[in-house]
Scaffold this motif. Structure first.
Motif, short mmCIF file in Angstrom:
data_model
loop_
_atom_site.label_atom_id
_atom_site.label_comp_id
_atom_site.label_asym_id
_atom_site.label_seq_id
_atom_site.Cartn_x
_atom_site.Cartn_y
_atom_site.Cartn_z
N SER A 88 -11.76 88.04 116.18
CA SER A 88 -10.50 88.72 115.85
C SER A 88 -10.44 89.11 114.39
CB SER A 88 -9.31 87.82 116.21
OG SER A 88 -9.21 87.67 117.61
N ALA A 89 -10.92 88.24 113.51
CA ALA A 89 -10.93 88.57 112.07
C ALA A 89 -11.86 89.75 111.80
CB ALA A 89 -11.34 87.36 111.25
N LEU A 90 -13.01 89.77 112.44
CA LEU A 90 -13.95 90.87 112.25
C LEU A 90 -13.36 92.18 112.77
CD1 LEU A 90 -17.31 89.12 113.18
CD2 LEU A 90 -16.81 90.24 110.99
N ILE A 91 -12.79 92.17 113.97
CA ILE A 91 -12.26 93.43 114.51
C ILE A 91 -11.08 93.92 113.68
CG2 ILE A 91 -10.67 92.50 116.27
CD1 ILE A 91 -12.98 95.43 116.91
N ALA A 92 -10.25 93.00 113.20
CA ALA A 92 -9.12 93.41 112.35
C ALA A 92 -9.62 94.06 111.07
CB ALA A 92 -8.24 92.20 112.02
N ARG A 93 -10.66 93.52 110.49
CA ARG A 93 -11.23 94.08 109.26
C ARG A 93 -11.79 95.48 109.51
NH1 ARG A 93 -13.18 90.93 105.18
NH2 ARG A 93 -13.82 92.15 103.41
N VAL A 94 -12.48 95.65 110.64
CA VAL A 94 -13.03 96.97 110.98
C VAL A 94 -11.90 97.95 111.26
CG1 VAL A 94 -14.41 98.22 112.68
CG2 VAL A 94 -15.22 96.02 111.81
N GLN A 95 -10.89 97.53 112.01
CA GLN A 95 -9.78 98.43 112.33
C GLN A 95 -9.03 98.85 111.07
OE1 GLN A 95 -7.97 95.87 115.33
NE2 GLN A 95 -8.38 97.43 116.89
N ALA A 96 -8.96 97.98 110.08
CA ALA A 96 -8.23 98.29 108.84
C ALA A 96 -8.86 99.45 108.08
CB ALA A 96 -8.16 97.06 107.95
N SER A 97 -10.14 99.73 108.35
CA SER A 97 -10.82 100.80 107.62
C SER A 97 -11.11 102.02 108.49
CB SER A 97 -12.11 100.27 106.99
OG SER A 97 -13.00 99.82 107.99
N HIS A 98 -10.52 102.08 109.68
CA HIS A 98 -10.73 103.21 110.59
C HIS A 98 -9.41 103.64 111.22
CE1 HIS A 98 -14.81 101.55 110.39
NE2 HIS A 98 -15.22 102.74 110.75
N ASP A 99 -9.33 104.92 111.59
CA ASP A 99 -8.19 105.42 112.35
C ASP A 99 -8.47 105.40 113.85
OD1 ASP A 99 -6.70 106.01 110.07
OD2 ASP A 99 -7.61 108.01 109.89
N ARG A 100 -9.76 105.38 114.19
CA ARG A 100 -10.18 105.41 115.59
C ARG A 100 -11.51 104.68 115.69
NH1 ARG A 100 -9.91 108.87 120.27
NH2 ARG A 100 -11.97 109.14 121.21
N LEU A 101 -11.67 103.92 116.76
CA LEU A 101 -12.93 103.25 117.04
C LEU A 101 -13.29 103.44 118.51
CD1 LEU A 101 -12.39 99.86 115.20
CD2 LEU A 101 -14.08 101.60 114.58
N GLU A 102 -14.58 103.54 118.77
CA GLU A 102 -15.10 103.62 120.13
C GLU A 102 -16.21 102.60 120.26
OE1 GLU A 102 -15.60 107.74 121.73
OE2 GLU A 102 -15.38 108.25 119.58
N LEU A 103 -16.42 102.13 121.48
CA LEU A 103 -17.50 101.19 121.74
C LEU A 103 -17.88 101.26 123.20
CD1 LEU A 103 -16.28 98.47 123.39
CD2 LEU A 103 -15.18 98.16 121.18
N TRP A 104 -19.05 100.72 123.49
CA TRP A 104 -19.50 100.54 124.86
C TRP A 104 -19.53 99.05 125.15
CZ3 TRP A 104 -19.78 104.37 128.20
CH2 TRP A 104 -20.02 105.67 127.73
N ALA A 105 -19.03 98.67 126.32
CA ALA A 105 -19.11 97.28 126.79
C ALA A 105 -19.62 97.33 128.23
CB ALA A 105 -17.74 96.62 126.75
N PHE A 106 -20.31 96.28 128.63
CA PHE A 106 -20.77 96.23 130.01
C PHE A 106 -19.56 95.95 130.91
CE2 PHE A 106 -24.64 95.00 127.64
CZ PHE A 106 -25.40 96.10 128.00
N GLN A 107 -19.51 96.63 132.03
CA GLN A 107 -18.38 96.47 132.94
C GLN A 107 -18.21 95.02 133.39
OE1 GLN A 107 -18.10 99.36 136.16
NE2 GLN A 107 -18.95 100.96 134.84
N ARG A 108 -19.31 94.31 133.60
CA ARG A 108 -19.23 92.91 134.04
C ARG A 108 -18.84 91.95 132.93
NH1 ARG A 108 -24.09 90.61 137.47
NH2 ARG A 108 -25.46 91.86 136.17
N ASN A 109 -18.82 92.41 131.69
CA ASN A 109 -18.50 91.52 130.58
C ASN A 109 -16.97 91.45 130.40
OD1 ASN A 109 -18.42 89.97 128.30
ND2 ASN A 109 -19.79 91.27 127.10
N GLU A 110 -16.33 90.78 131.34
CA GLU A 110 -14.86 90.70 131.35
C GLU A 110 -14.32 90.02 130.10
OE1 GLU A 110 -12.30 91.97 132.99
OE2 GLU A 110 -13.73 93.19 134.10
N GLY A 111 -15.03 89.04 129.57
CA GLY A 111 -14.56 88.37 128.35
C GLY A 111 -14.45 89.34 127.19
#
Length: 145
Positions: A88-111
């Motif tokens: 959560s700390a890492l994602i908050a830091r990344v979001q603080a420096s971007h207006d938009r983010l995209e990523l790929w996650a595996f569909q089975r990776n529910e966590g």
């Protein structure tokens, strides 16, 4: 916890974090690279071509996030450091420096998908996995500030 810019000598440790997190969090996922290939990739490609943040916890490297432009390409936390708020700390830091983010996650990776949804991401595209090395169906997720 400390979050800092990655250094060139972080490559082997972030490769190990990625490998360990993937093995524990996605035991069903095909392993397509050797440990040495992972070290080479993270040291010579990710650290050289992306903006990488490293989280340190309890005196050791505990997780990292790597972005290129608006793409969050990697966010992994070592399993022994799960549930301490590092992701959560890492994602908050990344979001603080971007207006938009995209990523790929595996569909089975529910966590991971639940984690990203808690941080404002939503599903925008599903694939059958033909375009990733693991040949695993994935989902593109997007966050907008």
């Amino acid at each position: 916890m400390l979050i800092r810019a990655a250094r060139p000598d972080d490559g082997p440790q972030i490769a190990a974090i990625s490998r360990e997190a993937r093995a524990h969090g996605m035991p069903w996922l095909a392993v397509v690279h050797t440990p040495a290939e992972d070290v080479d990739f993270f040291t010579n490609r990710v650290l050289a071509e992306q903006t990488v943040l490293v989280a340190e916890h309890a005196g050791e490297r505990a997780g990292f996030a790597a972005c290129r432009g608006s793409w969050l390409n990697h966010l992994y936390v070592a399993p022994r450091h799960w549930s301490f708020g590092i992701g959560s700390a890492l994602i908050a830091r990344v979001q603080a420096s971007h207006d938009r983010l995209e990523l790929w996650a595996f569909q089975r990776n529910e966590g991971a998908r639940r984690f990203y949804r808690r941080h404002g991401f939503h599903d925008t595209e599903y694939t059958d996995g033909d375009n990733n090395e693991e040949r695993e169906p994935d989902v593109r997720m997007v966050w907008q500030a």
